[in-house]
Design an enzyme around this catalytic site. Structure first.
Site, PDB file in Angstrom:
ATOM      1  N   LYS A 137      31.846 -31.276   9.741  1.00 36.60           N
ATOM      2  CA  LYS A 137      32.824 -30.609  10.505  1.00 36.60           C
ATOM      3  C   LYS A 137      34.034 -31.043   9.495  1.00 36.60           C
ATOM      4  CE  LYS A 137      32.816 -27.642  13.849  1.00 36.60           C
ATOM      5  NZ  LYS A 137      32.386 -27.125  15.423  1.00 36.60           N
TER       6      LYS A 137
HETATM    7  C1  E4P Z   1      32.600 -24.819  17.136  1.00 42.82           C
HETATM    8  O1  E4P Z   1      32.306 -24.760  15.586  1.00 42.82           O
HETATM    9  C2  E4P Z   1      34.071 -24.701  17.525  1.00 42.82           C
HETATM   10  O2  E4P Z   1      33.811 -25.620  17.699  1.00 42.82           O
HETATM   11  C3  E4P Z   1      33.653 -23.953  19.561  1.00 42.82           C
HETATM   12  O3  E4P Z   1      33.427 -22.512  19.426  1.00 42.82           O
HETATM   13  C4  E4P Z   1      35.429 -24.011  19.579  1.00 42.82           C
HETATM   14  O4  E4P Z   1      34.809 -23.080  20.551  1.00 42.82           O
HETATM   15  P1  E4P Z   1      36.414 -23.093  21.447  1.00 42.82           P
HETATM   16  O5  E4P Z   1      37.102 -22.578  21.331  1.00 42.82           O
HETATM   17  O6  E4P Z   1      35.501 -22.094  23.191  1.00 42.82           O
HETATM   18  O7  E4P Z   1      36.386 -24.776  22.315  1.00 42.82           O
END
Ligand code: E4P
Length: 216
Positions: free
Chosen positions: A84
């Site tokens: 990622k």
């Molecule tokens: C997923 O890949 C993201 O890191 C996550 O959904 C972020 O979510 P948030 O905006 O609730 O932190």
């Protein structure tokens, strides 16, 4: 639609697998910190042992060469690790390099359809538009999901769309209606999907009627 679970909590991942709902996992440094994880490698290996689906492990580096090095390291932890990376210019550069080596990349922190277009062109396997954080600042987060689906379909891009930053069951319903490939879902919202007051009251009525009938 595939369901990834948006957590670094092993119990939540195991429970989701038990329901037959686990297609993959997404983590990020905040989710790791929430679980008190300071050393990511062992924890990523433990998550990968719970699923054959893709497990997104996020890099901490922000500079392209360091991202590539960290990405290669994380990818070697298990066969189902996806790297990622934030959608920055450095992130795009690292995506191109890692993808050419056969390493799957999930480009994250995506807030516009044009960023998603760049992700696909760079060769990302996944793109993660953050609907909840867009809603938080007064935009309609789901609008970019529809735009990205449109653009990817216009040009036949194979990058899979992970709807991320999900805050409600409505986000999942509307993403499914639009045809998004994946929703990455926080555990408490996943549980909410299975709940309906009429299901609960229906079970209670059936049990009460059964008791009445068998006590005659
Ligand atoms: C997923 O890949 C993201 O890191 C996550 O959904 C972020 O979510 P948030 O905006 O609730 O932190």
């Amino acid at each position: 639609m595939k369901f990834f679970i948006d957590t670094a909590n092993l119990k939540e991942i195991e429970e989701t697998a038990g329901y037959g709902l686990l297609d993959g996992v997404t983590t990020n440094p905040s989710l790791m910190a929430k679980e008190g994880i300071s050393e990511q490698d062992g924890h990523i290996r433990a998550i990968c042992a719970l699923t054959n689906g893709p497990v997104s492990a996020e890099v901490i580096s922000t500079e392209k060469e360091a991202m590539i090095k960290e990405g290669r390291h994380l990818a070697a932890l298990a066969q189902n690790v996806t790297i990622k990376l934030p959608l920055t210019l450095d992130g795009l550069f690292a995506t191109k390099t890692l993808a050419a080596e056969g390493i799957k990349v999930n480009l994250t922190l995506v807030f516009s359809a044009l960023q998603a277009l760049l992700a696909a062109k760079a060769g990302a396997a996944f793109v993660s538009p953050f609907v909840g954080r867009l809603d938080d600042i007064g935009h309609d987060g789901l609008e970019i999901i529809s735009e990205i689906i449109n653009i990817y379909s216009n040009y036949g891009f194979e990058t899979k769309i992970i709807v991320a930053s999900i805050r409600s069951t409505q986000h999942i319903l509307k993403s499914a209606l639009l045809g998004a490939d994946v929703a990455t879902i926080p555990f408490k919202i996943l549980r909410r999907l299975a709940t309906h007051p009429l299901t609960d009251s229906g079970v209670a009525t059936f049990l009460a009627d059964h008791t009445k009938a068998t006590q005659k």
